[in-house]
Design a protein around this motif. Structure first.
Motif, PDB file in Angstrom:
ATOM      1  N   GLU A   1      14.614 -71.523  13.521  1.00  0.00           N
ATOM      2  CA  GLU A   1      13.416 -72.058  14.163  1.00  0.00           C
ATOM      3  C   GLU A   1      13.182 -71.396  15.528  1.00  0.00           C
ATOM      4  O   GLU A   1      12.060 -71.031  15.874  1.00  0.00           O
ATOM      5  CB  GLU A   1      13.517 -73.576  14.322  1.00  0.00           C
ATOM      6  CG  GLU A   1      12.332 -74.212  15.011  1.00  0.00           C
ATOM      7  CD  GLU A   1      11.000 -73.977  14.325  1.00  0.00           C
ATOM      8  OE1 GLU A   1       9.963 -74.043  15.022  1.00  0.00           O
ATOM      9  OE2 GLU A   1      10.960 -73.717  13.103  1.00  0.00           O
ATOM     10  N   THR A   2      14.262 -71.229  16.265  1.00  0.00           N
ATOM     11  CA  THR A   2      14.151 -70.563  17.574  1.00  0.00           C
ATOM     12  C   THR A   2      13.670 -69.129  17.403  1.00  0.00           C
ATOM     13  O   THR A   2      12.802 -68.660  18.150  1.00  0.00           O
ATOM     14  CB  THR A   2      15.516 -70.590  18.294  1.00  0.00           C
ATOM     15  OG1 THR A   2      15.921 -71.944  18.459  1.00  0.00           O
ATOM     16  CG2 THR A   2      15.432 -69.916  19.653  1.00  0.00           C
ATOM     17  N   HIS A   3      14.185 -68.438  16.407  1.00  0.00           N
ATOM     18  CA  HIS A   3      13.779 -67.054  16.162  1.00  0.00           C
ATOM     19  C   HIS A   3      12.316 -66.983  15.723  1.00  0.00           C
ATOM     20  O   HIS A   3      11.573 -66.098  16.145  1.00  0.00           O
ATOM     21  CB  HIS A   3      14.685 -66.412  15.104  1.00  0.00           C
ATOM     22  CG  HIS A   3      14.416 -64.968  14.919  1.00  0.00           C
ATOM     23  ND1 HIS A   3      13.721 -64.469  13.848  1.00  0.00           N
ATOM     24  CD2 HIS A   3      14.708 -63.898  15.704  1.00  0.00           C
ATOM     25  CE1 HIS A   3      13.613 -63.166  13.963  1.00  0.00           C
ATOM     26  NE2 HIS A   3      14.195 -62.785  15.080  1.00  0.00           N
ATOM     27  N   ARG A   4      11.887 -67.924  14.884  1.00  0.00           N
ATOM     28  CA  ARG A   4      10.488 -67.974  14.458  1.00  0.00           C
ATOM     29  C   ARG A   4       9.574 -68.169  15.670  1.00  0.00           C
ATOM     30  O   ARG A   4       8.574 -67.474  15.838  1.00  0.00           O
ATOM     31  CB  ARG A   4      10.278 -69.107  13.451  1.00  0.00           C
ATOM     32  CG  ARG A   4       8.853 -69.147  12.882  1.00  0.00           C
ATOM     33  CD  ARG A   4       8.545 -70.468  12.197  1.00  0.00           C
ATOM     34  NE  ARG A   4       8.565 -71.593  13.104  1.00  0.00           N
ATOM     35  CZ  ARG A   4       7.609 -71.895  13.996  1.00  0.00           C
ATOM     36  NH1 ARG A   4       6.554 -71.115  14.121  1.00  0.00           N
ATOM     37  NH2 ARG A   4       7.704 -72.955  14.776  1.00  0.00           N
ATOM     38  N   LEU A   5       9.961 -69.096  16.533  1.00  0.00           N
ATOM     39  CA  LEU A   5       9.187 -69.361  17.742  1.00  0.00           C
ATOM     40  C   LEU A   5       9.185 -68.137  18.658  1.00  0.00           C
ATOM     41  O   LEU A   5       8.147 -67.776  19.226  1.00  0.00           O
ATOM     42  CB  LEU A   5       9.758 -70.578  18.467  1.00  0.00           C
ATOM     43  CG  LEU A   5       9.005 -71.076  19.687  1.00  0.00           C
ATOM     44  CD1 LEU A   5       7.596 -71.495  19.322  1.00  0.00           C
ATOM     45  CD2 LEU A   5       9.758 -72.239  20.318  1.00  0.00           C
ATOM     46  N   TYR A   6      10.318 -67.483  18.774  1.00  0.00           N
ATOM     47  CA  TYR A   6      10.426 -66.266  19.590  1.00  0.00           C
ATOM     48  C   TYR A   6       9.464 -65.194  19.076  1.00  0.00           C
ATOM     49  O   TYR A   6       8.728 -64.579  19.856  1.00  0.00           O
ATOM     50  CB  TYR A   6      11.861 -65.750  19.573  1.00  0.00           C
ATOM     51  CG  TYR A   6      11.997 -64.364  20.137  1.00  0.00           C
ATOM     52  CD1 TYR A   6      11.954 -64.134  21.514  1.00  0.00           C
ATOM     53  CD2 TYR A   6      12.138 -63.266  19.301  1.00  0.00           C
ATOM     54  CE1 TYR A   6      12.061 -62.856  22.033  1.00  0.00           C
ATOM     55  CE2 TYR A   6      12.251 -61.985  19.815  1.00  0.00           C
ATOM     56  CZ  TYR A   6      12.206 -61.784  21.172  1.00  0.00           C
ATOM     57  OH  TYR A   6      12.301 -60.528  21.676  1.00  0.00           O
ATOM     58  N   LYS A   7       9.462 -64.959  17.765  1.00  0.00           N
ATOM     59  CA  LYS A   7       8.581 -63.941  17.198  1.00  0.00           C
ATOM     60  C   LYS A   7       7.117 -64.292  17.431  1.00  0.00           C
ATOM     61  O   LYS A   7       6.300 -63.425  17.733  1.00  0.00           O
ATOM     62  CB  LYS A   7       8.853 -63.762  15.705  1.00  0.00           C
ATOM     63  CG  LYS A   7      10.133 -63.035  15.414  1.00  0.00           C
ATOM     64  CD  LYS A   7      10.459 -62.763  13.959  1.00  0.00           C
ATOM     65  CE  LYS A   7       9.531 -63.225  12.930  1.00  0.00           C
ATOM     66  NZ  LYS A   7       9.957 -63.006  11.548  1.00  0.00           N
ATOM     67  N   GLN A   8       6.790 -65.573  17.305  1.00  0.00           N
ATOM     68  CA  GLN A   8       5.418 -66.025  17.545  1.00  0.00           C
ATOM     69  C   GLN A   8       5.007 -65.760  18.991  1.00  0.00           C
ATOM     70  O   GLN A   8       3.936 -65.225  19.260  1.00  0.00           O
ATOM     71  CB  GLN A   8       5.307 -67.517  17.225  1.00  0.00           C
ATOM     72  CG  GLN A   8       3.946 -68.108  17.489  1.00  0.00           C
ATOM     73  CD  GLN A   8       3.937 -69.620  17.269  1.00  0.00           C
ATOM     74  OE1 GLN A   8       4.814 -70.185  16.644  1.00  0.00           O
ATOM     75  NE2 GLN A   8       2.936 -70.269  17.820  1.00  0.00           N
ATOM     76  N   LYS A   9       5.866 -66.127  19.941  1.00  0.00           N
ATOM     77  CA  LYS A   9       5.561 -65.918  21.360  1.00  0.00           C
ATOM     78  C   LYS A   9       5.485 -64.428  21.682  1.00  0.00           C
ATOM     79  O   LYS A   9       4.630 -63.994  22.459  1.00  0.00           O
ATOM     80  CB  LYS A   9       6.614 -66.589  22.250  1.00  0.00           C
ATOM     81  CG  LYS A   9       6.685 -68.087  22.106  1.00  0.00           C
ATOM     82  CD  LYS A   9       5.443 -68.759  22.608  1.00  0.00           C
ATOM     83  CE  LYS A   9       5.574 -70.263  22.517  1.00  0.00           C
ATOM     84  NZ  LYS A   9       4.359 -70.939  22.896  1.00  0.00           N
ATOM     85  N   LEU A  10       6.383 -63.644  21.070  1.00  0.00           N
ATOM     86  CA  LEU A  10       6.375 -62.207  21.300  1.00  0.00           C
ATOM     87  C   LEU A  10       5.070 -61.594  20.814  1.00  0.00           C
ATOM     88  O   LEU A  10       4.487 -60.735  21.487  1.00  0.00           O
ATOM     89  CB  LEU A  10       7.566 -61.555  20.601  1.00  0.00           C
ATOM     90  CG  LEU A  10       7.764 -60.066  20.826  1.00  0.00           C
ATOM     91  CD1 LEU A  10       7.982 -59.762  22.307  1.00  0.00           C
ATOM     92  CD2 LEU A  10       8.937 -59.562  20.004  1.00  0.00           C
ATOM     93  N   GLU A  11       4.584 -62.064  19.674  1.00  0.00           N
ATOM     94  CA  GLU A  11       3.304 -61.580  19.158  1.00  0.00           C
ATOM     95  C   GLU A  11       2.163 -61.948  20.102  1.00  0.00           C
ATOM     96  O   GLU A  11       1.278 -61.137  20.371  1.00  0.00           O
ATOM     97  CB  GLU A  11       3.054 -62.170  17.771  1.00  0.00           C
ATOM     98  CG  GLU A  11       1.838 -61.584  17.082  1.00  0.00           C
ATOM     99  CD  GLU A  11       1.674 -62.098  15.665  1.00  0.00           C
ATOM    100  OE1 GLU A  11       0.537 -62.467  15.315  1.00  0.00           O
ATOM    101  OE2 GLU A  11       2.669 -62.143  14.927  1.00  0.00           O
TER     102      GLU A  11
END
Length: 123
Positions: free
Chosen positions: A26-36
């Motif tokens: 979940e943290t990684h998914r959120l990280y990728k979203q924020k990075l995008e």
């Protein structure tokens, strides 16, 4: 450090690890979203700065022509003052854009090249 000995302890440890794993995903998914989101903002900023530079360059030429042509006689003191103010602001903008771009990623790959060279030197 906990070292499970029985099957039930192993199962409990596995359940804890699974919960942690779900959280990591979940943290990684959120990280990728924020990075995008950040990448889109960076691209938008870079594009807007380029557009501003182009438009300011065109406006600077137009203002210079306006000021040097015979139209100067038709301009009031307020209009001449406004032209000077615009020209002064146009001269300041490149420094402001440079400061803005300092926080944006470089498109030319120079940073990557520098990093690779540093790694090679350390090897």
């Amino acid at each position: 450090m906990f070292s499970p000995n029985s099957f039930s302890e192993c199962l409990q440890e596995w359940e804890v690890i699974e919960k942690d794993y779900q959280q990591v995903q979940e943290t990684h998914r959120l990280y990728k979203q924020k990075l995008e989101e950040v990448t889109k903002l960076q691209d938008s900023c870079t594009t807007a700065i380029s557009r501003q530079r182009k438009k300011l360059k065109e406006l600077a030429v137009s203002l210079k022509q306006c000021k040097t042509n015979q139209q100067t006689q038709d301009l009031s003191a307020e209009e001449m003052s406004a032209i000077k103010d615009m020209q002064d602001s146009i001269k300041e903008r490149p420094d402001i854009f440079f400061d803005m771009e300092a926080f944006l990623p470089k498109k030319n790959g120079f940073d990557i090249l520098l990093t690779v060279l540093c790694i090679l030197v350390t090897l």
